[in-house]
Structures are given as structure tokens and as C-alpha cells.
Enzyme design. Structure first.
Site, mmCIF file in Angstrom:
data_model
loop_
_atom_site.group_PDB
_atom_site.id
_atom_site.type_symbol
_atom_site.label_atom_id
_atom_site.label_comp_id
_atom_site.label_asym_id
_atom_site.label_seq_id
_atom_site.Cartn_x
_atom_site.Cartn_y
_atom_site.Cartn_z
ATOM 1 N N CYS A 42 0.843 -1.366 -0.217
ATOM 2 C CA CYS A 42 0.045 -0.032 0.091
ATOM 3 C C CYS A 42 0.853 0.809 -0.070
ATOM 4 O O CYS A 42 2.240 1.372 0.581
ATOM 5 C CB CYS A 42 -0.947 0.122 1.349
ATOM 6 S SG CYS A 42 -1.984 1.221 0.813
ATOM 7 N N ASP A 44 0.354 4.044 1.460
ATOM 8 C CA ASP A 44 0.905 4.355 3.176
ATOM 9 C C ASP A 44 1.967 4.340 3.688
ATOM 10 O O ASP A 44 3.308 3.688 3.906
ATOM 11 C CB ASP A 44 -0.082 3.269 4.320
ATOM 12 C CG ASP A 44 -0.474 3.493 5.425
ATOM 13 O OD1 ASP A 44 -1.075 3.764 6.340
ATOM 14 O OD2 ASP A 44 0.624 3.626 6.520
ATOM 15 N N ARG A 46 2.953 4.423 6.149
ATOM 16 C CA ARG A 46 4.205 3.601 7.815
ATOM 17 C C ARG A 46 4.358 2.078 7.568
ATOM 18 O O ARG A 46 4.601 1.083 7.810
ATOM 19 C CB ARG A 46 2.560 3.464 8.850
ATOM 20 C CG ARG A 46 1.990 4.512 9.402
ATOM 21 C CD ARG A 46 0.354 4.368 9.883
ATOM 22 N NE ARG A 46 -0.201 4.181 8.924
ATOM 23 C CZ ARG A 46 -1.191 3.948 9.602
ATOM 24 N NH1 ARG A 46 -2.130 3.968 10.903
ATOM 25 N NH2 ARG A 46 -2.319 3.727 8.181
ATOM 26 N N HIS A 103 -2.545 -4.560 5.634
ATOM 27 C CA HIS A 103 -1.645 -3.768 6.109
ATOM 28 C C HIS A 103 -2.946 -3.669 6.825
ATOM 29 O O HIS A 103 -4.338 -3.306 6.912
ATOM 30 C CB HIS A 103 -0.766 -2.388 6.163
ATOM 31 C CG HIS A 103 -1.431 -1.335 5.841
ATOM 32 N ND1 HIS A 103 -1.241 -0.402 6.757
ATOM 33 C CD2 HIS A 103 -2.153 -1.004 4.622
ATOM 34 C CE1 HIS A 103 -1.734 0.285 5.669
ATOM 35 N NE2 HIS A 103 -2.637 0.498 4.678
ATOM 36 N N CYS A 106 -5.307 0.563 6.913
ATOM 37 C CA CYS A 106 -5.384 0.349 5.516
ATOM 38 C C CYS A 106 -6.640 1.582 5.463
ATOM 39 O O CYS A 106 -8.395 1.076 5.746
ATOM 40 C CB CYS A 106 -5.966 -0.538 4.368
ATOM 41 S SG CYS A 106 -5.212 0.220 3.011
HETATM 42 ZN ZN LIG Z 1 -2.740 0.892 2.933
#
Ligand SMILES: [Zn+2]
Length: 211
Positions: A42, A44, A46, A103, A106
Site C-alpha cells: 500500500c 501508506d 507506515r 496492513h 488501511c
Molecule cells: Zn493501506
């Protein structure tokens, strides 16, 4: 310091440390890349696969998109960035593994599960993109209809990984690679709060923690 200044400072810091640790690193990398593992993760901030896997430049061929989705193979002549990256990884780089890493928390999966028309209206690209994961949403509702939304999102985050793994096999080059044992597919789920990576086990249909 602005976010951009921090980016620049971070690069200069990395540049000096990398040059000190391995003076030939970038001269070697300039010749070409031979990663054996592709990771689909993703966007994202993190869940950076290179950081989480402690990988050096050149080790991982990484594709990141919203909610680590693999669309089905659609040879329709339109623009398919994810499919293009898959094609390059399998046909040109001849990677040995394709890892789909989902993850916790999300945002893409939350948008899918909340299905809020107001949010969808101002985010038409996300809304359309997340339709790839519609089978994951339906499966989640089927198995967790009575659960809270938060719990359903956690389940759907895992179901999305399974949808992506299944869609990988809709690409003839990937299906062939898997069939002859040249290519292996893996599903991982990163639980941010516990910093635990779970691996999908096809035989039990469960995600088990890696230790
Ligand atoms: Zn995500």
C-alpha cells in the site's frame, strides 16, 4: 524544517552514510538491477517494504498503490500501471517471488467498507480503484455480518490480500510461472500496533505470525 527540507536533509544524510559504508554501491547499481522479489504494498507511509524488510537498494522490486491491489488481467488497451509493473517483473526481471503485503488501518479498505457516497463523490479515483476489492467486501460481509465495522475492516484487509493473490493468477505469464515452479506467490499482513507480520497459509486459509 518543512517536510520537503526534511526530505532533502534525509537524502544528504543517506548519501554520505551509504558512500561511507559501501563506496562501490551506486557504481554497481548503475550497471543494472537483478531483484528476485517483487513486493506489492500500500502507499501508506507506515508500511514501506524496504524499511520493514531491512532491504538494500536493488533488492526489492516494489509496487505501491492504494490498498495493495492487483487488478484482474484486462487486455483492453487502457492504462494499467500495476499490470505493467507485474509484466516487467515477471518477463524482464524474472523475479522468483511476488509478495502482496497488506496492513492494518488501511484507509483504502476503510473507504471500501464504509461505502459512504459523499466520500466516494469527492474521491472518484479511489472509489473506482477500490472496486477491484469488491469480492473481499462481499466475503467480509458474508463471514462477519454481525461484527462491528472496525472488526469487519480488519477482516477485509486480509481478504483484500487474498483477492490480489487470486488476481495475480489471471495474468498468463504469472500463472505459467507458478505452474512450472519458477515463481512463488506470498501474502503478508502487517499489524502496525504490534509490529507483527502475518503470512497467509493457503492450506488453512489463515494468517499466521512470522517469528
Ligand atoms: Zn493501506
Amino acid at each position: 524544517m518543512s517536510a520537503y527540507e526534511k526530505f532533502v536533509t534525509g537524502f544528504l544524510d543517506y548519501q554520505s552514510k551509504a558512500a561511507h559504508a559501501d563506496p562501490e554501491l551506486f557504481a554497481r547499481l548503475a550497471v543494472g538491477q537483478t531483484p528476485k522479489c517483487m513486493v506489492i504494498a500500500c502507499c501508506d507511509s507506515r508500511v514501506d517494504p524496504a524499511i520493514l524488510a531491512n532491504a538494500a537498494p536493488g533488492e526489492l522490486f516494489i509496487l505501491r498503490n492504494v490498498a495493495n491491489l492487483v487488478p484482474p488481467c484486462e487486455p483492453d488497451g487502457l492504462y494499467h500501471g500495476t499490470s505493467a509493473a507485474l509484466e516487467f517483473a515477471v518477463n524482464a526481471l524474472r523475479v522468483e517471488y511476488i509478495v502482496v503485503m497488506g496492513h492494518a488501518s488501511c484507509g483504502g479498505v476503510r473507504a471500501l467498507m464504509t461505502n459512504d457516497p459523499d466520500i466516494a463523490e469527492v474521491n472518484p479515483f479511489i472509489n473506482r480503484w477500490m472496486r477491484i476489492a469488491e469480492p473481499a467486501r462481499l466475503r467480509t460481509i458474508e463471514i462477519a455480518a454481525e461484527q462491528s465495522l472496525e472488526h469487519q475492516i480488519c477482516i477485509c484487509e486480509r481478504e483484500v490480500i487474498k483477492v490480489s493473490l487470486l488476481n495475480l493468477l489471471s495474468f498468463p505469464c504469472i500463472a505459467h510461472g507458478v505452474k512450472i515452479g519458477r515463481l512463488r506467490l506470498r501474502g503478508l499482513y502487517f499489524d502496525i500496533a504490534s509490529a507483527t507480520l502475518f503470512q497467509y497459509q493457503e492450506n488453512t486459509d489463515r494468517f499466521e505470525p512470522l517469528r
